[in-house]
Design a protein around this motif. Structure first.
Motif, PDB file in Angstrom:
ATOM      1  N   GLY A  79      23.487   5.239  16.948  1.00 12.87           N
ATOM      2  CA  GLY A  79      23.522   6.952  16.410  1.00 12.87           C
ATOM      3  C   GLY A  79      21.894   8.007  16.216  1.00 12.87           C
ATOM      4  O   GLY A  79      21.888   9.341  16.421  1.00 12.87           O
ATOM      5  N   GLY A  80      20.930   7.194  15.675  1.00 12.96           N
ATOM      6  CA  GLY A  80      19.712   7.722  14.936  1.00 12.96           C
ATOM      7  C   GLY A  80      18.577   7.835  16.167  1.00 12.96           C
ATOM      8  O   GLY A  80      18.911   7.579  17.157  1.00 12.96           O
ATOM      9  N   ARG A  81      18.212   9.206  15.962  1.00 12.33           N
ATOM     10  CA  ARG A  81      16.997   9.669  17.261  1.00 12.33           C
ATOM     11  C   ARG A  81      15.278   9.402  15.901  1.00 12.33           C
ATOM     12  O   ARG A  81      15.399   9.407  15.070  1.00 12.33           O
ATOM     13  N   GLU A 102      11.091  10.819  22.933  1.00 12.45           N
ATOM     14  CA  GLU A 102      12.316  10.917  21.356  1.00 12.45           C
ATOM     15  C   GLU A 102      12.764   9.380  22.078  1.00 12.45           C
ATOM     16  O   GLU A 102      13.205   9.316  23.067  1.00 12.45           O
ATOM     17  N   GLU A 135      16.378   7.211  20.841  1.00 13.04           N
ATOM     18  CA  GLU A 135      17.657   7.065  20.815  1.00 13.04           C
ATOM     19  C   GLU A 135      18.322   5.772  20.771  1.00 13.04           C
ATOM     20  O   GLU A 135      18.148   5.075  20.968  1.00 13.04           O
ATOM     21  N   VAL A 188      21.937   3.604  20.831  1.00 11.22           N
ATOM     22  CA  VAL A 188      23.181   4.200  21.499  1.00 11.22           C
ATOM     23  C   VAL A 188      24.256   2.436  20.924  1.00 11.22           C
ATOM     24  O   VAL A 188      23.780   1.327  21.057  1.00 11.22           O
ATOM     25  N   PRO A 224      18.487   1.266  23.303  1.00  7.63           N
ATOM     26  CA  PRO A 224      18.104   1.940  22.522  1.00  7.63           C
ATOM     27  C   PRO A 224      17.759   2.636  23.604  1.00  7.63           C
ATOM     28  O   PRO A 224      17.881   2.187  25.346  1.00  7.63           O
ATOM     29  N   HIS A 260      14.448   8.962  25.868  1.00  7.32           N
ATOM     30  CA  HIS A 260      14.484  10.300  26.249  1.00  7.32           C
ATOM     31  C   HIS A 260      12.829  11.035  26.069  1.00  7.32           C
ATOM     32  O   HIS A 260      12.269  10.888  25.750  1.00  7.32           O
ATOM     33  N   ARG A 291      29.150   8.527  25.039  1.00 12.41           N
ATOM     34  CA  ARG A 291      27.262   9.122  24.714  1.00 12.41           C
ATOM     35  C   ARG A 291      26.506   8.200  25.754  1.00 12.41           C
ATOM     36  O   ARG A 291      25.737   9.645  26.712  1.00 12.41           O
ATOM     37  N   ILE A 316      24.735  11.378  28.588  1.00 11.73           N
ATOM     38  CA  ILE A 316      23.326  10.741  28.410  1.00 11.73           C
ATOM     39  C   ILE A 316      23.361  10.451  30.171  1.00 11.73           C
ATOM     40  O   ILE A 316      22.295  11.324  30.897  1.00 11.73           O
TER      41      ILE A 316
END
Length: 446
Positions: free
Chosen positions: A133-135, A143, A145, A147, A159, A162, A190, A194
């Motif tokens: 959940g981190g970015r 970026e 992220e 999941v 991972p 983006h 999520r 995406i």
């Protein structure tokens, strides 16, 4: 923005995964793994003492020299989870890149242990923990992220990079588990978000793409294991169990059911002690206070002697060796090299499947033969896979609707069923469906 992908390792085999994505001037490396079967066919190979070039020549780790063709700076090295085919080459290759290693807490801890055991290279890369959940910003325009996904090891993620051109989703390794024994379910919500935002490319593990249906949940394996162990409750001889030492959820189930049938569980073998000890220390699992974990040869043999003195019927040794690895605990037991005597009627529970690779299949066959020669009764395949089957792959493609797909984590034969499935979504081989080899470059956006 130019988007380019280097398929470095894991595109001709299951093992030594490594992929690099360049988005503009920023490069992110996903996984640096070891192909263990290439090591096991040699006697007494100690990888921690070997040079990376020798291991590359053996086919044991990715040949990352193709990275010189990528015009950008590596901003992060991102292992998806703690299995050796994803982290086993970090101690050999990471020092070449001025970039942090970014992973979930359990994976970072295992990477730390890999680096600590390295004798050839000084790996000084920063280790950065990021939860599912981190970015994290990658350069000025991209970026990263994480999941949450479910696999046969805890704290696994997919991972996502983006970019202004769309998301690059690195899909190794997972199963669609909505009822896991440990951790959170796969975050399909999520993935669908995406997909709506736009996926430029999806890189996917094809391990079980040729198997119909869906991969069962770990809770199914737990019920199967419970059924087998409860059926042995009245047996008054030896019972030994083996599973993947990194499969903490399965080890947890074995420990619980041993207690239920009146046996004291004990974890034996170096990797069993390493993975379970790390998971307990980081509060991913709560084992009984009196659970013994022994990795060192002398302490293992002392424990076996105690089991024989106090009565095999009172214990459940949970040991390494489910693939018949030559130096693992169960293999030594089969060869009669431990103080534990396997006698007529004793039960050996394999809560694992053979990894479908000739070296493993041969070693496992030998191990079982030796155990049977001593009178052991074999309970096999009490297991569910950590990888998606056909319908799971269908769901992921439906959720993400990717513009491009790169099959990974297999050889050409293994890619074929996935290629057939991807073509049903309108992807075309040579256009948007990129079947590739190790060492190749794929230009997605020029």
């Amino acid at each position: 923005m130019e988007i380019e992908i280097a398929t470095i390792g894991g595109y001709e085999e299951v093992g030594r995964q490594m992929t690099a994505v360049r988005a503009g001037d920023d490069v992110v490396v996903f996984d640096m793994g070891l192909n263990l079967s290439k090591v096991l066919i040699h006697d007494n190979v100690e990888t921690e003492r070997m040079h990376s070039l020798d291991l590359i020549d053996m086919g044991a780790i990715p040949d990352d020299r193709v990275m010189s063709e990528l015009e950008g700076d590596v901003k992060a090295i991102v292992p998806t989870h703690g299995h050796l085919d994803h982290i086993g080459a970090i101690s050999k290759l990471a020092h070449r890149y001025d970039a942090p290693i970014v992973a979930t807490p359990f994976t970072i801890e295992l990477v730390k242990q890999q680096i600590k055991g390295e004798e050839k290279f000084g790996v000084q890369n920063d280790l950065v923990k990021m939860e599912a959940g981190g970015r994290m910003a990658i350069g000025d325009e991209n970026e990263l992220e994480f999941v949450n996904v479910t696999h046969s090891i805890i704290d696994a993620i997919n991972p996502v990079l983006h970019t202004p051109e769309g998301a690059i989703v690195y899909g190794l390794d997972k199963r669609m588990d909505h009822d896991p024994v440990l951790g959170d379910p796969i975050d399909m919500e999520r993935f669908r978000e995406i997909g709506r935002e736009g996926v430029l490319c999806y890189i996917e593990d094809c391990t079980n793409a040729g198997k119909k249906g869906r991969t069962p949940s770990e809770s199914v394996a737990r019920r199967h294991l419970k059924d087998v162990m409860y059926s042995l409750e009245d047996y008054d001889g030896g019972i030994v169990a083996t599973t993947f030492s990194s499969h903490i959820a399965r080890v947890k189930s074995l420990v619980e059911f041993a207690d239920d049938i009146g046996r004291q569980p004990v974890l034996l073998g170096r990797s069993m002690e390493k993975y379970s000890g790390t998971a307990e220390r980081l509060d991913f699992v709560d084992f009984p206070d009196d659970l013994g974990m022994y990795g060192h040869r002398k302490s293992v043999d002392r424990t076996f002697k105690r089991i024989m003195n106090e009565g095999k019927e009172n214990f459940l040794p949970i040991v390494t060796g489910h693939q018949g690895e030559p130096r693992a605990m169960l293999t030594r037991m089969g060869r009669g090299e431990t103080p534990y005597d396997i006698e007529d009627g004793d039960k050996v529970i394999f809560s694992a499947r053979v990894i479908p690779e000739p070296t493993n299949e041969g070693q496992r066959y030998q191990s079982e033969k030796l155990l049977r020669m001593q009178g052991a009764r074999i309970y096999d395949e009490i297991h569910v896979s950590g990888h998606l089957r056909e319908e799971g792959h269908y769901e992921m493609l439906d959720a993400l609707q990717p513009e491009n797909v790169i099959p990974a984590h297999q050889d050409m034969q293994g890619f074929a069923p996935y290629v057939d499935l991807a073509e049903q979504f309108g992807l075309e081989v040579g256009e948007t469906l990129h079947v590739t080899r190790n060492g190749n470059m794929i230009q997605l956006v020029e």
